[in-house]
Structure formats: C-alpha cells, structure tokens
Design an enzyme around this catalytic site. Sequence first.
Site, PDB file in Angstrom:
ATOM      1  N   GLU A  39       0.884  -1.174   0.000  1.00 46.28           N
ATOM      2  CA  GLU A  39       0.000   0.000   0.000  1.00 46.28           C
ATOM      3  C   GLU A  39       0.912   1.211   0.000  1.00 46.28           C
ATOM      4  OE1 GLU A  39      -3.193  -0.410  -0.088  1.00 46.28           O
ATOM      5  OE2 GLU A  39      -3.606  -2.359   0.796  1.00 46.28           O
ATOM      6  N   GLU A  46       4.000  13.485  -4.473  1.00 46.39           N
ATOM      7  CA  GLU A  46       3.254  13.425  -3.227  1.00 46.39           C
ATOM      8  C   GLU A  46       3.967  14.272  -2.178  1.00 46.39           C
ATOM      9  OE1 GLU A  46       3.409   9.654  -1.052  1.00 46.39           O
ATOM     10  OE2 GLU A  46       1.284   9.926  -0.623  1.00 46.39           O
ATOM     11  N   CYS A 101      -2.145   8.974   2.868  1.00 48.92           N
ATOM     12  CA  CYS A 101      -1.747   8.465   1.554  1.00 48.92           C
ATOM     13  C   CYS A 101      -2.799   8.750   0.502  1.00 48.92           C
ATOM     14  CB  CYS A 101      -1.490   6.978   1.648  1.00 48.92           C
ATOM     15  SG  CYS A 101      -2.828   6.136   2.481  1.00 48.92           S
TER      16      CYS A 101
HETATM   17  P1  NAD Z   1       8.520   4.837   4.474  1.00 46.48           P
HETATM   18  O1  NAD Z   1       8.299   4.061   3.248  1.00 46.48           O
HETATM   19  O2  NAD Z   1       9.772   5.561   4.614  1.00 46.48           O
HETATM   20  O3  NAD Z   1       8.400   3.905   5.755  1.00 46.48           O
HETATM   21  C1  NAD Z   1       7.344   3.046   5.993  1.00 46.48           C
HETATM   22  C2  NAD Z   1       7.820   1.930   6.894  1.00 46.48           C
HETATM   23  O4  NAD Z   1       8.803   1.156   6.206  1.00 46.48           O
HETATM   24  C3  NAD Z   1       8.483   2.392   8.164  1.00 46.48           C
HETATM   25  O5  NAD Z   1       8.146   1.495   9.194  1.00 46.48           O
HETATM   26  C4  NAD Z   1       9.944   2.290   7.832  1.00 46.48           C
HETATM   27  O6  NAD Z   1      10.733   2.116   8.972  1.00 46.48           O
HETATM   28  C5  NAD Z   1       9.986   1.069   6.956  1.00 46.48           C
HETATM   29  N1  NAD Z   1      11.090   1.017   5.999  1.00 46.48           N
HETATM   30  C6  NAD Z   1      11.758   2.056   5.431  1.00 46.48           C
HETATM   31  N2  NAD Z   1      12.694   1.605   4.593  1.00 46.48           N
HETATM   32  C7  NAD Z   1      12.608   0.254   4.584  1.00 46.48           C
HETATM   33  C8  NAD Z   1      13.296  -0.779   3.890  1.00 46.48           C
HETATM   34  N3  NAD Z   1      14.244  -0.513   3.001  1.00 46.48           N
HETATM   35  N4  NAD Z   1      12.941  -2.058   4.123  1.00 46.48           N
HETATM   36  C9  NAD Z   1      11.954  -2.342   4.987  1.00 46.48           C
HETATM   37  N5  NAD Z   1      11.285  -1.422   5.675  1.00 46.48           N
HETATM   38  C10 NAD Z   1      11.592  -0.121   5.482  1.00 46.48           C
HETATM   39  O7  NAD Z   1       7.261   5.789   4.540  1.00 46.48           O
HETATM   40  P2  NAD Z   1       6.889   6.790   5.676  1.00 46.48           P
HETATM   41  O8  NAD Z   1       7.658   8.038   5.467  1.00 46.48           O
HETATM   42  O9  NAD Z   1       6.941   6.177   7.004  1.00 46.48           O
HETATM   43  O10 NAD Z   1       5.343   6.986   5.360  1.00 46.48           O
HETATM   44  C11 NAD Z   1       4.907   7.870   4.390  1.00 46.48           C
HETATM   45  C12 NAD Z   1       4.566   7.155   3.102  1.00 46.48           C
HETATM   46  O11 NAD Z   1       3.672   6.077   3.302  1.00 46.48           O
HETATM   47  C13 NAD Z   1       3.877   8.066   2.141  1.00 46.48           C
HETATM   48  O12 NAD Z   1       4.474   7.960   0.875  1.00 46.48           O
HETATM   49  C14 NAD Z   1       2.454   7.548   2.072  1.00 46.48           C
HETATM   50  O13 NAD Z   1       1.812   7.789   0.888  1.00 46.48           O
HETATM   51  C15 NAD Z   1       2.603   6.121   2.364  1.00 46.48           C
HETATM   52  N6  NAD Z   1       1.392   5.586   2.963  1.00 46.48           N
HETATM   53  C16 NAD Z   1       0.592   4.778   2.215  1.00 46.48           C
HETATM   54  C17 NAD Z   1      -0.578   4.263   2.754  1.00 46.48           C
HETATM   55  C18 NAD Z   1      -1.456   3.353   1.941  1.00 46.48           C
HETATM   56  O14 NAD Z   1      -2.306   2.703   2.500  1.00 46.48           O
HETATM   57  N7  NAD Z   1      -1.314   3.241   0.659  1.00 46.48           N
HETATM   58  C19 NAD Z   1      -0.916   4.530   4.063  1.00 46.48           C
HETATM   59  C20 NAD Z   1      -0.091   5.352   4.809  1.00 46.48           C
HETATM   60  C21 NAD Z   1       1.070   5.864   4.241  1.00 46.48           C
END
Ligand code: NAD
Length: 826
Positions: A266, A397, A300
């Site tokens: 997601e 975004e 998101c």
């Molecule tokens: P992010 O992708 O940086 O992090 C999300 C999670 O992944 C965190 O727990 C982070 O620690 C972990 N993570 C980061 N790098 C990783 C890797 N290489 N391997 C495994 N895990 C890793 O995103 P964020 O800054 O925490 O959240 C914001 C983003 O999330 C926005 O782009 C938003 O659109 C998206 N989002 C999407 C939804 C959806 O349902 N589609 C919902 C909420 C947020």
Amino acid sequence: MNVMDIFETMEYGPAPESATPALQWIKEHQPFGLFINNQWVVPASGQYLESINPANGKPLAQVAAANSADVDAAVAAARAAFESWGKAPGHVRARYMYAIARHIQKHSRLLAVLESLDNGKTIRETRDLDIPLVARHFYYHAGWAQLMSSELPGYEPVGVVGQIIPWNFPLLMLAWKIAPALAMGNTVVLKPARYTSLTALKFAEIVQEVGLPAGVVNILTGEASQVGETLVRHPDVNKIAFTGSTDVGRSIRRATAGSGKKLSLELGGKSPFVVFDDADLDSVVEGVVDAIWFNQGQVCCAGSRLLVQEDVADSLISKLRVRMEKLRLGDPLDKAVDMGAIVSPGQLKEIQRLVAQGVEEGADMWQPSWACPTEGYFFPPTLFTNVSPATTIAQVEIFGPVLVSMTFRTPAEAVALANNTRYGLAASVWSENINLALDVAPKIKAGSVWINCTNMFDASSGFGGYRESGFGREGGKEGLYEYVRPAWEAHERSKQASSTNGAATPGDKALHGTQPVLSGDDDEQANGHNVWRVGDENGVMAALPPIDRTPKMFIKGKQVRPDSGYSRDVVDPQQRVIGQVGEGNRKDVRNAVEAAHAASGWAAGTAHNRAQILYYIAENLEVRENEFARRIVQQTGRPLADAHEEVQAAIARLFSYAAWADKYEGVVHRPPLRGVVLAMNEAIGVIGMACPDEYPLLGFISLVAPAIAMGNTVIVIPSQQAPLSATDCYQVFETSDLPDGVVNIVTGERDALCQVLADHEDVDAMWYFGSADGSKQVELASAGNMKRTWVNYGHARNWLDSQQGEGEEFLRESTQVKNIWVPYGE
Ligand code: NAD
Ligand code: MN
C-alpha cells in the site's frame, strides 16, 4: 473574562485533554522492550531510540532498537506459534479477536492520547476516527475468522507474516495489518514506524491481557535498516505486508523477487478531488478540509489535487480561503483544534522544500494570515493556484497540508487530468448530478472513489491502489486473500519436491519422457473422425510428413511477420522439426502492447458481449477439435486420446469463463454510514502473460479466457517449446468476432520477451508460468511501474484439474476491486 466577553469575541477557550494518564503509562514502562513470545525482552543491541512529541519537540519515551538477532527470535517465535494457531478452529481465533476489539475499546482514551502525543495528530481525530476504526477492524475480522472455513473453503493461512507500517496512522495501520492476518490463521512480526511506536506497544499489552497464545503477535521497534530490511529478507517469513512510500515499496518488491514470499504493498498517492460546477460548494469546502487538512495532509489517499470546473473555480477558491482563515492549528490535545503537528522535523523540512519549489515553479501560494506555534513542528494549511499539471507540486506526493488546484472544462478533461498521475489510490467526485458522478467514477483509475464525500474508511470495504500506489487490498473479503493460499498449492509443491523425477503432470511426463507417441482410439474411428493413426517411434509418426506452415505473430487482429525477419524451429520430442514460428523481439512486444491498449474499449463493452464471444471461440474450437488434438500430439508426443481430452478441457474452460463473464460482479457493502459502497471488480487493463509448457493449448486458454472474460486485453507468449497450439488459435479468434487487439500473440524466446513485457510501463500486470529464475526476473522487472505479478516460481500445476486450472483464483488475478462510496440522504 465573563460570558458577555465571550459573546463579543466568540473565541474558543482551551479544551485540553489530559496527558497525565498516558505520560504515567509511559513512565511505568520505559525503557520499552521488544515484544516477542508475549514477553518484553531487552533488545540484543542493548540500544534504545528516542520517541519525541512533535507538538513540542521534546522526548517522550525510549523504545528498543531491535537488530537482526531480535528479528530471528521474533520470526522463530511466530513460526512456533503458527503450528497451533494456524490449525486452531476459526471460532477459537474469533474469540481472541473479539476480546482484542473489546480491550481496545476499554483502553480507547489512553490509546487516543498516546497516539496524539506520539504522532502530533489531533485528539479529535484519534478519539473519533483512528481508535474506533481500529476496534471496528478487529470486530469485523473476528467475523471472518469465524466464517473462514465456510467462506474460504480450500484456502490455508500463509504462515509467518512480516508487517511494516508507516507513522501516519500508527495504530490503525497496525489493525489493518494484524486483524486480517490473525483471522486467516497467520502469525505476525510487526514493525511500527520509527517515530510512532507507542500505541503498538500498548497494543502488545492488550495482546498479553487477552491471553493470545504466545508468539502469535510479535512487535519489534527500531530502525528500518535493522528491522525492516531484515524482515523483508528473512528466509522463514512467508509474506510481507507493507504500507509506506512507493520508493521503499519498490525496493521491497525487488528484494523479495523470486523468493516465493507473498507481497502486498500500500503505497503513496496524489489523489484527485474533482469538483463539477453543479456541486454544492459549501459541502465541497468542508470536503476539501477533510481531504487535505485531515491529519495535516499526511494521508496516503489525501485529496491533494483539487480539480475544479472552470466556471466555479473563483468562487470555490475564495470560499476556501475564508474557511482556511478559520482553521485552528495548535496543541493536538486541545479538543477544539483542527490541525496538529507534523510528525518529525525531517518531514517538515520536506514539506517546506516542496512548497518552496512550487513557488519557484511559478504557482501562486496562499496561506492564512495567522501564525503557527513556534514550538514543535507545525505547517499551515497551504493552497496553490495557477498550477500547471506537469510541475513538481502537481505530480509529487507532498504528504503535508498542501493543496494544489487546477481547472478543467469538460468531464472528459476532468477524467484525463485526474488520471494524469502515476498513482491510483483514491479520488473524490463532487456533483449533485448522480448520472455524471457515477459515469465519472469508473473512469478514474483509483482503488477508492468517494462521491460527494472523502476519506471514508471501513473494515468492510477494501482499500488499496491501482498503478504505482501498489497492489493488494486491505479490508473487505478481497483483503483476506492477501493472507491465504490455495491449499492444493502447498500439497502439490511438497509432492513435487519429494518426487525424484519431478514429473507432476501427464504433460510433464510426456515432455520429458523418452518414449513418444500413441495411437488414436477406436471410438474416434467409429465416429467417422478422420484421425491419423500414430504409431511408436519407428511407426507411423516418423512417416508423417512435416506440415510446412509458418505461423505469424498475431497483433491487432492481424497476422504479422516478426520484426526480426527470423523464425525459430519448433521440434517434437524427438527433436524433429515440425514447424517454425516467428522470432519475436522488443519491437514486436511494443507493437502488441500498443494494440492491447488501443483495444481498451473491450472492458467498456458489456459482460454479456464478452460471454458471447467466449462461447463463440469455444464453438469454433470444437469444429477443429481433431486438428488441434493432432497438433498437441505432434508437439508433445502424448497419446491422441490425451490430446483430445486437452482440447475438450479447453472448450469446457472457455464455457466456464463465458459463464463467469457476467457473474463475477462484486458486492454492495453497508458500512456504518447512510449510504452504500459499490465494490466493483474491474479489469486490470493490459496483461502480459507467459504460458506454461505443459498443455500447450489448455495452458494458453486457461490464462487468456479469464483475463479477457473480465475485460482485460492481453499479450500472450505461448509455450516456447510448443507454441503451435496457441498460434493455431488465431484462426479461431479471427472467426469468432473477437475485436482486434484484445488477444495478441508474440512467439519466441519466452524469458527474453517476458523481460520486455515486465519492463514495459504500459503493461499493468504480468502472469508468468515458466521457470523459477524466469519468475524472479519478472518480479524484479515489474517493480519499475509496480505492476501486479502472478508467477509460479517454477512449480507446475495440473491444468486439467479444475481446482488448479480454473476458477476464482484466475478471476481474482484478472481483476482489481474499486470501491465507490455513495452516501445518500439530505
Ligand atoms: P517509508 O516508506 O519511509 O516507511 C514506511 C515503513 O517502512 C516504516 O516502518 C519504515 O521504517 C519502513 N522502511 C523504510 N525503509 C525500509 C526498507 N528498506 N525495508 C523495509 N522497511 C523499510 O514511509 P513513511 O515516510 O513512514 O510513510 C509515508 C509514506 O507512506 C507516504 O508515501 C504515504 O503515501 C505512504 N502511505 C501509504 C498508505 C497506503 O495505505 N497506501 C498509508 C499510509 C502511508
Ligand atoms: Mn513520536
């Protein structure tokens, strides 16, 4: 201040929610341990991270920093727990999940305050939205646990699931992940986001409280590089469920490629908020507030692109500015505050950077006159007008309280503008004309479409993206399939692993075996069919004259020569040349993709029409049964009777999907609101597919038929070994009224052609039935535009078997669910 003074100013007084119980709870528990096997354990690293309160920038708690040793321990605990949890009756799981839901309600106040403190979001939202939705999610999925055996017969849990969530809805995302996983009998290791772990840790306490068996839920706090990446690569994890940014999603797709781990993603969005000139503009203003200033825009599916019909744009923008002036931003724990703090200094900087870039790119920026608090990380609601669609702020975004607005003239222009994004998570459509709204909704490429409302969520209605917003759904029945697999698959694979010759199907046996060829049966002769008598190696087969026919490719309804000008030999099991097919290349694939796109009207036609054409294909195949059967014998050396069985199975399969074409319809949800949600199964679009070598005709039909029945258009790479059954089909298609471009056939080297298809930005999904390595390459390459993939990791399936070779699995892979929310009432 007396009552008269208050009447004079009409100012709000402060209405703070007390932080004391939450701070007390933190004090009693810190430093927090990791939650493994229902125990709090000290992290192997001995290290801790600070969690801050973004509303004042001050430290809030110390949480453990897990490393790979902790991940190993948690996965081992989850694996051990899966032994019994995975086999527990659904009713047992339902009881535990019901208890979790109840306990969430009992602790709702504490959870709401903790969430506000840790994330910076307002108490109004955590109290009225996040936490109630969390409880609802567990109630709803307790129901699916109860019903699993009757409603998902033939499915098994996947096993140990690694779940990674973002910081914007910390507990809600946990619920979206854990509830369906547990309901379907999986065990989990969950990693909260670095900045927002506290409600997950409180949840762990609830897990203990309700006495959930040890190891079913494990929670590891820490850094992405230590916990997230290790979890993704862990060999004993069977599935990864991820919510977060598209870039990280892409890296996870690549890291898991070929591993056989199930994956749901997601990801981000840049969702359109479309306002037609007949919309109720006052409602629209409130809608915009909910779309982009809810949770400080860190959503998101935020409606971050306001698309307004030209003639009402000025009036809407001025109403909006008046409303923005009145938004209240400040202490998240103040119950009268509309907007809280941005989660972290890093996120704040990123918002500031993108806003500055928008100004630089020439758009007009507007912010209310009031000032933000100087302590903590705050950013005011921001509106850009005069934005051109290609600029950064219109495409990227921002993940903050920043709205960009653009105008359109006609509904067609609105749809084009709405779809002018690489994302496809959600959309809002505003119009008092229900005909217009319901016409536009299906045309927007997005997983959720909200009509005259926005940011509506419910456990009953699946949520998830199209395109680069990811794949998979959370919520609804469709969300359950992310956490199960067909039971036959595991059994078939262990059988294949233990059998020494690896021959799993009659097709396999014939292809790899040394003795060829069989004889036609007497019935055939008795029926007067003109059947070649085919003997053994030294018999009639050897005497058969080779049929000199060089089938061409089939693109856009035409037989075309390969771009390369080369052909490749097709040989029988004795390596004798029995024909040639074109050697397809990059150019041919691109032409086929273009043709498939041009045929997208196929999905807009009626399901009845698609059914008719599938029946017609079946009818015309039947007319040529003998010819197709002989072709199978020729290519595979299998007995003629066997080949006839395959042709008949292909005909039956066409009937199955003709039947399904107008019956795989979707459902109407009734979430707790006045209104309905229409969950519609939509075609995915353009699907690239590589056919299995076993069953050259049936394998081909088994893939093409469900895909086109559901409205997709396809580019098919037939079996590399035995492509002639597929190429023979184009004569059948040509006589069956199949519109040009719906089915395109490119022959040649399977894996090379697949690489081109999987790399192609305009292919929406890839199906691959070939080798383990080819499966991996397809998953890797598909990360580019995040296409959905369905691969077999080199495991054969028995295409003759009606459970393995047809049915709902194929229909699900051919569709994606769009949820259209339609509230009603005055
Ligand atoms: P992010 O992708 O940086 O992090 C999300 C999670 O992944 C965190 O727990 C982070 O620690 C972990 N993570 C980061 N790098 C990783 C890797 N290489 N391997 C495994 N895990 C890793 O995103 P964020 O800054 O925490 O959240 C914001 C983003 O999330 C926005 O782009 C938003 O659109 C998206 N989002 C999407 C939804 C959806 O349902 N589609 C919902 C909420 C947020
Ligand atoms: Mn925090």
